[in-house]
Write a protein that holds these residues in place. Structure first.
Motif, PDB file in Angstrom:
ATOM      1  N   GLU A 265      -2.912  55.780 -57.482  1.00  0.00           N
ATOM      2  CA  GLU A 265      -2.366  56.956 -56.803  1.00  0.00           C
ATOM      3  C   GLU A 265      -1.678  57.842 -57.832  1.00  0.00           C
ATOM      4  O   GLU A 265      -0.690  57.433 -58.449  1.00  0.00           O
ATOM      5  CB  GLU A 265      -1.370  56.547 -55.720  1.00  0.00           C
ATOM      6  CG  GLU A 265      -0.673  57.706 -55.041  1.00  0.00           C
ATOM      7  CD  GLU A 265      -1.608  58.636 -54.276  1.00  0.00           C
ATOM      8  OE1 GLU A 265      -1.395  59.863 -54.326  1.00  0.00           O
ATOM      9  OE2 GLU A 265      -2.574  58.148 -53.656  1.00  0.00           O
ATOM     10  N   ILE A 266      -2.207  59.034 -57.999  1.00  0.00           N
ATOM     11  CA  ILE A 266      -1.659  59.996 -58.953  1.00  0.00           C
ATOM     12  C   ILE A 266      -0.856  61.027 -58.174  1.00  0.00           C
ATOM     13  O   ILE A 266      -1.324  61.571 -57.174  1.00  0.00           O
ATOM     14  CB  ILE A 266      -2.800  60.679 -59.729  1.00  0.00           C
ATOM     15  CG1 ILE A 266      -3.596  59.621 -60.504  1.00  0.00           C
ATOM     16  CG2 ILE A 266      -2.262  61.768 -60.659  1.00  0.00           C
ATOM     17  CD1 ILE A 266      -4.992  60.072 -60.886  1.00  0.00           C
TER      18      ILE A 266
ATOM     19  N   THR B 238       3.899  65.303 -67.762  1.00  0.00           N
ATOM     20  CA  THR B 238       4.246  64.063 -67.059  1.00  0.00           C
ATOM     21  C   THR B 238       3.813  64.117 -65.595  1.00  0.00           C
ATOM     22  O   THR B 238       4.097  65.081 -64.886  1.00  0.00           O
ATOM     23  CB  THR B 238       5.766  63.807 -67.135  1.00  0.00           C
ATOM     24  OG1 THR B 238       6.161  63.770 -68.505  1.00  0.00           O
ATOM     25  CG2 THR B 238       6.136  62.492 -66.463  1.00  0.00           C
ATOM     26  N   VAL B 239       3.121  63.076 -65.173  1.00  0.00           N
ATOM     27  CA  VAL B 239       2.772  62.870 -63.768  1.00  0.00           C
ATOM     28  C   VAL B 239       3.102  61.420 -63.430  1.00  0.00           C
ATOM     29  O   VAL B 239       3.428  60.630 -64.318  1.00  0.00           O
ATOM     30  CB  VAL B 239       1.269  63.154 -63.483  1.00  0.00           C
ATOM     31  CG1 VAL B 239       0.924  64.605 -63.777  1.00  0.00           C
ATOM     32  CG2 VAL B 239       0.370  62.203 -64.253  1.00  0.00           C
ATOM     33  N   LEU B 240       3.016  61.090 -62.168  1.00  0.00           N
ATOM     34  CA  LEU B 240       3.267  59.722 -61.726  1.00  0.00           C
ATOM     35  C   LEU B 240       1.942  59.047 -61.386  1.00  0.00           C
ATOM     36  O   LEU B 240       1.104  59.643 -60.703  1.00  0.00           O
ATOM     37  CB  LEU B 240       4.179  59.715 -60.501  1.00  0.00           C
ATOM     38  CG  LEU B 240       5.547  60.367 -60.702  1.00  0.00           C
ATOM     39  CD1 LEU B 240       6.245  60.559 -59.366  1.00  0.00           C
ATOM     40  CD2 LEU B 240       6.394  59.531 -61.642  1.00  0.00           C
ATOM     41  N   VAL B 241       1.761  57.836 -61.875  1.00  0.00           N
ATOM     42  CA  VAL B 241       0.595  57.023 -61.527  1.00  0.00           C
ATOM     43  C   VAL B 241       1.137  55.735 -60.929  1.00  0.00           C
ATOM     44  O   VAL B 241       1.849  54.988 -61.603  1.00  0.00           O
ATOM     45  CB  VAL B 241      -0.286  56.738 -62.762  1.00  0.00           C
ATOM     46  CG1 VAL B 241      -1.407  55.772 -62.399  1.00  0.00           C
ATOM     47  CG2 VAL B 241      -0.846  58.023 -63.331  1.00  0.00           C
ATOM     48  N   ASP B 242       0.835  55.546 -59.654  1.00  0.00           N
ATOM     49  CA  ASP B 242       1.406  54.423 -58.897  1.00  0.00           C
ATOM     50  C   ASP B 242       2.926  54.375 -59.067  1.00  0.00           C
ATOM     51  O   ASP B 242       3.525  53.304 -59.197  1.00  0.00           O
ATOM     52  CB  ASP B 242       0.768  53.093 -59.315  1.00  0.00           C
ATOM     53  CG  ASP B 242      -0.675  52.977 -58.848  1.00  0.00           C
ATOM     54  OD1 ASP B 242      -1.055  53.695 -57.890  1.00  0.00           O
ATOM     55  OD2 ASP B 242      -1.427  52.180 -59.436  1.00  0.00           O
ATOM     56  N   GLY B 243       3.539  55.560 -59.088  1.00  0.00           N
ATOM     57  CA  GLY B 243       4.993  55.676 -59.166  1.00  0.00           C
ATOM     58  C   GLY B 243       5.562  55.625 -60.560  1.00  0.00           C
ATOM     59  O   GLY B 243       6.740  55.864 -60.757  1.00  0.00           O
ATOM     60  N   ARG B 244       4.736  55.283 -61.562  1.00  0.00           N
ATOM     61  CA  ARG B 244       5.199  55.217 -62.944  1.00  0.00           C
ATOM     62  C   ARG B 244       4.859  56.532 -63.642  1.00  0.00           C
ATOM     63  O   ARG B 244       3.814  57.112 -63.414  1.00  0.00           O
ATOM     64  CB  ARG B 244       4.513  54.068 -63.696  1.00  0.00           C
ATOM     65  CG  ARG B 244       4.880  52.694 -63.163  1.00  0.00           C
ATOM     66  CD  ARG B 244       4.045  51.593 -63.822  1.00  0.00           C
ATOM     67  NE  ARG B 244       2.692  51.644 -63.241  1.00  0.00           N
ATOM     68  CZ  ARG B 244       1.590  51.939 -63.931  1.00  0.00           C
ATOM     69  NH1 ARG B 244       1.639  52.159 -65.216  1.00  0.00           N
ATOM     70  NH2 ARG B 244       0.416  51.983 -63.344  1.00  0.00           N
ATOM     71  N   ARG B 245       5.722  56.961 -64.521  1.00  0.00           N
ATOM     72  CA  ARG B 245       5.480  58.222 -65.214  1.00  0.00           C
ATOM     73  C   ARG B 245       4.631  57.991 -66.447  1.00  0.00           C
ATOM     74  O   ARG B 245       4.814  57.020 -67.167  1.00  0.00           O
ATOM     75  CB  ARG B 245       6.794  58.903 -65.562  1.00  0.00           C
ATOM     76  CG  ARG B 245       7.768  58.010 -66.276  1.00  0.00           C
ATOM     77  CD  ARG B 245       9.152  58.573 -66.190  1.00  0.00           C
ATOM     78  NE  ARG B 245      10.075  57.510 -66.590  1.00  0.00           N
ATOM     79  CZ  ARG B 245      11.184  57.705 -67.225  1.00  0.00           C
ATOM     80  NH1 ARG B 245      11.551  58.938 -67.528  1.00  0.00           N
ATOM     81  NH2 ARG B 245      11.966  56.719 -67.543  1.00  0.00           N
ATOM     82  N   ILE B 246       3.698  58.915 -66.650  1.00  0.00           N
ATOM     83  CA  ILE B 246       2.851  58.856 -67.840  1.00  0.00           C
ATOM     84  C   ILE B 246       2.672  60.271 -68.379  1.00  0.00           C
ATOM     85  O   ILE B 246       2.843  61.250 -67.659  1.00  0.00           O
ATOM     86  CB  ILE B 246       1.465  58.240 -67.563  1.00  0.00           C
ATOM     87  CG1 ILE B 246       0.641  59.161 -66.672  1.00  0.00           C
ATOM     88  CG2 ILE B 246       1.569  56.838 -66.988  1.00  0.00           C
ATOM     89  CD1 ILE B 246      -0.839  58.853 -66.721  1.00  0.00           C
TER      90      ILE B 246
END
Length: 179
Positions: free
Chosen positions: A91-92, A69-77
């Motif tokens: 933004e990652i 899990t990482v954040l992309v534009d503040g969302r988790r993916i």
């Protein structure tokens, strides 16, 4: 005999050559990177294999454990299920971008304070997921936190510590917003 172009379509019985690597521009933890990547390179592999950001872990590689899990534009993916090329202009944020050794992110400190890890393998994904749920402003109760963190699996069973760590940070941020 004329030479066949590298990306020519397959002819009867032949196999087309795969597309070649090309430049992919990524913003990771506030820094711009240009990588030469094959179009099928996952974000997880780009982070780990091309940028040596090994805090993000490869677990099941099927999007079922949440270790990536990482954040992309503040969302988790789940970065194992997402192609790097899909994230140009976004933004990652990885675990390396949340805090530093000198200045831990509040979630990192709370995980330490609540002994919210045993082997630690899932911890970066757990912390990124927790930051994502905080960004979503959906989790206020322990049940909501459990539900929203259910995509992150801990084989050691440190769920009680993880829940307490996330709840502490959620509660502190709720208090700060009320002031």
């Amino acid at each position: 005999m004329p030479q066949q172009p590298t990306n020519a379509p397959a002819r009867a019985g032949g196999v087309a050559a795969p597309p070649s690597a090309g430049p992919v521009h990524l913003t990771i933890n506030g820094q711009q990177h240009t990588l030469q990547l094959a179009p099928w390179t996952t974000l997880l592999d780009a982070l780990r294999e091309y940028l040596n950001l090994t805090g993000t872990k490869k677990g099941c590689d099927h999007g079922q454990c949440g270790a990536c899990t990482v954040l992309v534009d503040g969302r988790r993916i789940n970065s194992c299920l997402s192609l790097a090329v899909m994230h140009e202009g976004e933004e990652i944020t990885t675990i390396e971008g949340l805090g530093t050794t000198e200045s831990l992110h509040p979630l990192q400190q709370a995980f330490i304070d609540h002994d919210a890890f045993q082997c630690g393998y899932c911890t970066p994904g757990q912390i990124c997921s927790a930051q994502g749920l905080i960004n979503e402003s959906k989790a206020r109760t322990e049940d909501e936190i459990r539900e929203l963190m259910s995509g992150n699996v801990c084989r050691c069973g440190a769920y009680v510590g993880i829940l307490n760590a996330v709840k502490e940070v959620v509660d502190k941020q709720s208090l700060e917003h009320r002031r």
